[in-house]
Design a protein around this motif. Structure first.
Motif, PDB file in Angstrom:
ATOM      1  N   LEU A 269       0.857  -1.183   0.000  1.00  0.00           N
ATOM      2  CA  LEU A 269       0.000   0.000   0.000  1.00  0.00           C
ATOM      3  C   LEU A 269       0.893   1.233   0.000  1.00  0.00           C
ATOM      4  CD1 LEU A 269      -2.778   1.385   0.223  1.00  0.00           C
ATOM      5  CD2 LEU A 269      -2.477   1.326   2.715  1.00  0.00           C
ATOM      6  N   TYR A 270       0.781   2.052  -1.037  1.00  0.00           N
ATOM      7  CA  TYR A 270       1.550   3.289  -1.124  1.00  0.00           C
ATOM      8  C   TYR A 270       0.648   4.466  -0.729  1.00  0.00           C
ATOM      9  CZ  TYR A 270       5.359   0.844  -3.467  1.00  0.00           C
ATOM     10  OH  TYR A 270       6.403  -0.003  -3.760  1.00  0.00           O
ATOM     11  N   LEU A 271       1.112   5.250   0.236  1.00  0.00           N
ATOM     12  CA  LEU A 271       0.376   6.424   0.693  1.00  0.00           C
ATOM     13  C   LEU A 271       0.868   7.623  -0.107  1.00  0.00           C
ATOM     14  CD1 LEU A 271       0.535   5.774   4.548  1.00  0.00           C
ATOM     15  CD2 LEU A 271      -1.038   4.823   2.840  1.00  0.00           C
ATOM     16  N   ILE A 272       0.023   8.114  -1.000  1.00  0.00           N
ATOM     17  CA  ILE A 272       0.442   9.107  -1.994  1.00  0.00           C
ATOM     18  C   ILE A 272      -0.171  10.466  -1.675  1.00  0.00           C
ATOM     19  CG2 ILE A 272       0.434   9.696  -4.433  1.00  0.00           C
ATOM     20  CD1 ILE A 272       0.185   6.652  -4.982  1.00  0.00           C
ATOM     21  N   PRO A 273       0.641  11.453  -1.314  1.00  0.00           N
ATOM     22  CA  PRO A 273       0.123  12.803  -1.036  1.00  0.00           C
ATOM     23  C   PRO A 273      -0.395  13.462  -2.309  1.00  0.00           C
ATOM     24  CG  PRO A 273       2.316  12.484  -0.097  1.00  0.00           C
ATOM     25  CD  PRO A 273       2.074  11.356  -1.048  1.00  0.00           C
ATOM     26  N   SER A 274      -1.277  14.427  -2.116  1.00  0.00           N
ATOM     27  CA  SER A 274      -1.797  15.209  -3.235  1.00  0.00           C
ATOM     28  C   SER A 274      -1.676  16.691  -2.900  1.00  0.00           C
ATOM     29  CB  SER A 274      -3.258  14.835  -3.513  1.00  0.00           C
ATOM     30  OG  SER A 274      -4.047  14.994  -2.348  1.00  0.00           O
TER      31      SER A 274
ATOM     32  N   ASN B 106      -3.216  -7.267   8.370  1.00  0.00           N
ATOM     33  CA  ASN B 106      -3.066  -8.421   7.485  1.00  0.00           C
ATOM     34  C   ASN B 106      -1.654  -8.570   6.925  1.00  0.00           C
ATOM     35  OD1 ASN B 106      -5.931  -9.734   6.880  1.00  0.00           O
ATOM     36  ND2 ASN B 106      -6.224  -7.531   7.142  1.00  0.00           N
ATOM     37  N   GLY B 107      -0.702  -7.901   7.540  1.00  0.00           N
ATOM     38  CA  GLY B 107       0.697  -8.081   7.158  1.00  0.00           C
ATOM     39  C   GLY B 107       1.067  -7.493   5.812  1.00  0.00           C
ATOM     40  N   ILE B 108       0.324  -6.492   5.349  1.00  0.00           N
ATOM     41  CA  ILE B 108       0.623  -5.838   4.075  1.00  0.00           C
ATOM     42  C   ILE B 108       1.517  -4.633   4.331  1.00  0.00           C
ATOM     43  CG2 ILE B 108      -0.379  -4.529   2.161  1.00  0.00           C
ATOM     44  CD1 ILE B 108      -2.855  -6.339   2.424  1.00  0.00           C
ATOM     45  N   GLU B 109       2.594  -4.525   3.592  1.00  0.00           N
ATOM     46  CA  GLU B 109       3.557  -3.442   3.792  1.00  0.00           C
ATOM     47  C   GLU B 109       2.948  -2.094   3.404  1.00  0.00           C
ATOM     48  OE1 GLU B 109       8.111  -2.092   2.479  1.00  0.00           O
ATOM     49  OE2 GLU B 109       7.306  -4.047   1.867  1.00  0.00           O
ATOM     50  N   VAL B 110       3.137  -1.096   4.279  1.00  0.00           N
ATOM     51  CA  VAL B 110       2.648   0.262   4.050  1.00  0.00           C
ATOM     52  C   VAL B 110       3.842   1.163   3.759  1.00  0.00           C
ATOM     53  CG1 VAL B 110       1.440   2.227   5.065  1.00  0.00           C
ATOM     54  CG2 VAL B 110       0.650  -0.103   5.541  1.00  0.00           C
ATOM     55  N   VAL B 111       3.791   1.893   2.641  1.00  0.00           N
ATOM     56  CA  VAL B 111       4.931   2.697   2.202  1.00  0.00           C
ATOM     57  C   VAL B 111       4.502   4.160   2.049  1.00  0.00           C
ATOM     58  CG1 VAL B 111       6.777   2.945   0.514  1.00  0.00           C
ATOM     59  CG2 VAL B 111       5.763   0.688   0.915  1.00  0.00           C
ATOM     60  N   PRO B 112       4.860   5.033   3.010  1.00  0.00           N
ATOM     61  CA  PRO B 112       4.482   6.447   2.890  1.00  0.00           C
ATOM     62  C   PRO B 112       5.386   7.184   1.909  1.00  0.00           C
ATOM     63  CG  PRO B 112       5.761   6.104   4.891  1.00  0.00           C
ATOM     64  CD  PRO B 112       5.569   4.744   4.270  1.00  0.00           C
ATOM     65  N   GLN B 113       4.784   8.079   1.130  1.00  0.00           N
ATOM     66  CA  GLN B 113       5.523   8.909   0.186  1.00  0.00           C
ATOM     67  C   GLN B 113       5.570  10.361   0.681  1.00  0.00           C
ATOM     68  OE1 GLN B 113       6.976   7.444  -2.822  1.00  0.00           O
ATOM     69  NE2 GLN B 113       6.546   5.807  -1.360  1.00  0.00           N
ATOM     70  N   VAL B 114       6.548  11.099   0.197  1.00  0.00           N
ATOM     71  CA  VAL B 114       6.753  12.474   0.642  1.00  0.00           C
ATOM     72  C   VAL B 114       5.793  13.424  -0.065  1.00  0.00           C
ATOM     73  CG1 VAL B 114       8.417  14.362   0.753  1.00  0.00           C
ATOM     74  CG2 VAL B 114       9.176  12.010   1.131  1.00  0.00           C
ATOM     75  N   GLY B 115       5.241  14.376   0.705  1.00  0.00           N
ATOM     76  CA  GLY B 115       4.357  15.375   0.122  1.00  0.00           C
ATOM     77  C   GLY B 115       3.928  16.389   1.155  1.00  0.00           C
ATOM     78  N   PRO B 116       3.088  17.360   0.788  1.00  0.00           N
ATOM     79  CA  PRO B 116       2.736  18.459   1.682  1.00  0.00           C
ATOM     80  C   PRO B 116       1.765  18.040   2.787  1.00  0.00           C
ATOM     81  CG  PRO B 116       1.506  18.643  -0.356  1.00  0.00           C
ATOM     82  CD  PRO B 116       2.455  17.501  -0.546  1.00  0.00           C
TER      83      PRO B 116
ATOM     84  N   VAL C 195      -1.193  -1.007  -4.435  1.00  0.00           N
ATOM     85  CA  VAL C 195      -2.348  -0.118  -4.381  1.00  0.00           C
ATOM     86  C   VAL C 195      -1.895   1.257  -3.884  1.00  0.00           C
ATOM     87  CG1 VAL C 195      -4.609   0.292  -3.312  1.00  0.00           C
ATOM     88  CG2 VAL C 195      -3.925  -2.040  -3.940  1.00  0.00           C
ATOM     89  N   GLY C 196      -2.426   2.318  -4.486  1.00  0.00           N
ATOM     90  CA  GLY C 196      -2.141   3.675  -4.038  1.00  0.00           C
ATOM     91  C   GLY C 196      -3.339   4.251  -3.301  1.00  0.00           C
ATOM     92  N   LEU C 197      -3.096   4.867  -2.143  1.00  0.00           N
ATOM     93  CA  LEU C 197      -4.140   5.535  -1.374  1.00  0.00           C
ATOM     94  C   LEU C 197      -3.963   7.041  -1.522  1.00  0.00           C
ATOM     95  CD1 LEU C 197      -6.472   5.454   0.745  1.00  0.00           C
ATOM     96  CD2 LEU C 197      -4.703   5.493   2.511  1.00  0.00           C
ATOM     97  N   ILE C 198      -5.010   7.729  -1.979  1.00  0.00           N
ATOM     98  CA  ILE C 198      -4.933   9.175  -2.199  1.00  0.00           C
ATOM     99  C   ILE C 198      -6.122   9.849  -1.526  1.00  0.00           C
ATOM    100  CG2 ILE C 198      -4.800  11.034  -3.892  1.00  0.00           C
ATOM    101  CD1 ILE C 198      -3.688   9.104  -5.908  1.00  0.00           C
ATOM    102  N   SER C 199      -5.837  10.867  -0.724  1.00  0.00           N
ATOM    103  CA  SER C 199      -6.860  11.637  -0.030  1.00  0.00           C
ATOM    104  C   SER C 199      -7.317  12.802  -0.904  1.00  0.00           C
ATOM    105  CB  SER C 199      -6.300  12.145   1.306  1.00  0.00           C
ATOM    106  OG  SER C 199      -7.255  12.933   1.974  1.00  0.00           O
ATOM    107  N   GLU C 200      -8.303  13.542  -0.409  1.00  0.00           N
ATOM    108  CA  GLU C 200      -8.806  14.716  -1.125  1.00  0.00           C
ATOM    109  C   GLU C 200      -7.724  15.781  -1.271  1.00  0.00           C
ATOM    110  OE1 GLU C 200     -11.977  17.201  -2.808  1.00  0.00           O
ATOM    111  OE2 GLU C 200     -11.452  15.091  -2.731  1.00  0.00           O
ATOM    112  N   ALA C 201      -6.906  15.948  -0.223  1.00  0.00           N
ATOM    113  CA  ALA C 201      -5.812  16.925  -0.259  1.00  0.00           C
ATOM    114  C   ALA C 201      -4.776  16.560   0.797  1.00  0.00           C
ATOM    115  CB  ALA C 201      -6.339  18.338   0.001  1.00  0.00           C
ATOM    116  N   GLY C 202      -3.519  16.805   0.473  1.00  0.00           N
ATOM    117  CA  GLY C 202      -2.461  16.586   1.459  1.00  0.00           C
ATOM    118  C   GLY C 202      -2.145  15.120   1.691  1.00  0.00           C
TER     119      GLY C 202
END
Length: 234
Positions: A5-10, A111-121, A86-93
């Motif tokens: 799971l990639y945490l993708i800032p917007s 469930n043992g799925i790796e979470v990968v935070p990405q850099v953003g505002p 999978v990429g997770l994207i919020s409404e902003a930030g």
């Protein structure tokens, strides 16, 4: 084998993504085909401006917002099958911060799925760093109650917490209540309490000011429906 799971800032506003999102994060978007998003229309526009214009229909989207039920969120576990990222994207930030996407992050950890935070505002951290208030000890209170009496009680409790612990208090408000919330801050807090309002962070018309309550009372300002972060230090 499960994907990540990639945490993708917007962007926080109507920025060109290249102005506020690092190049490695934007490059990652070209490698992900499945997204869980808070608001579909906003994300489609973001991805188009980020370099995927003409390829949006090739992507798979699933919504996760305040209306998404727990059972539906649990079903998203299947999205990670066969090593699919999978990429997770919020409404902003930043996703999962003051955002319902946190439920998917929790599901992945469970469930043992790796979470990968990405850099953003982050509007919260950018507001704090530019406020001049205490950055060593702070608390994020999210949204305070909508009803005025309850909100005023919460503000007074927040100010007391700030005075007791020399702790910056951070909160946000639904845009159409910004001005009413700011008025309550000024009416409830001590004249010497410092308040920062950080409006439209990263945008050309950004406005970030810190003043004591007595100084704010001598100035007429209208926040309107612009995104705003409120900070106080008693």
């Amino acid at each position: 084998m499960k994907g990540k799971l990639y945490l993708i800032p917007s962007p926080l506003g109507d920025n060109n993504p290249t102005e506020v999102i690092p190049a490695p994060t934007l490059a990652l978007l070209h490698n992900i085909r499945t997204y869980v998003v808070e608001e579909l229309r906003t994300v489609r526009r973001y991805l188009s401006r980020a370099g995927l214009k003409g390829h949006i229909e090739e992507l798979e989207f699933h919504e996760l917002n305040e209306h998404t039920g727990r059972q539906e969120i649990e079903s998203y576990l299947r999205l990670f099958d066969d090593g699919n990222d999978v990429g997770l994207i919020s409404e902003a930030g930043l996703p999962a911060v003051a955002d319902p996407g946190a439920a998917l992050v929790e599901l992945c950890h469970r469930n043992g799925i790796e979470v990968v935070p990405q850099v953003g505002p982050s509007s919260l951290m950018m507001a704090l760093m530019s406020s001049g208030l205490n950055g060593q000890s702070f608390a994020f209170n999210g949204y305070l109650p909508a009803k005025s009496d309850e909100r005023k009680s919460a503000i007074k409790a927040m100010e007391k917490q700030s005075a007791t612990h020399n702790q910056t208090q951070i909160c946000i408000e639904t845009p159409y209540r910004n001005d009413a919330f700011f008025a309550d801050l000024l009416s409830c807090c001590s004249g010497k309490t410092r308040i920062c309002i950080a409006i439209n962070i990263t945008m050309p018309d950004a406005f970030i000011r810190t003043k004591i309550v007595n100084e704010w009372k001598r100035e007429t300002i209208q926040i309107g429906k612009r995104p705003c972060v409120f900070l106080l230090l008693a």
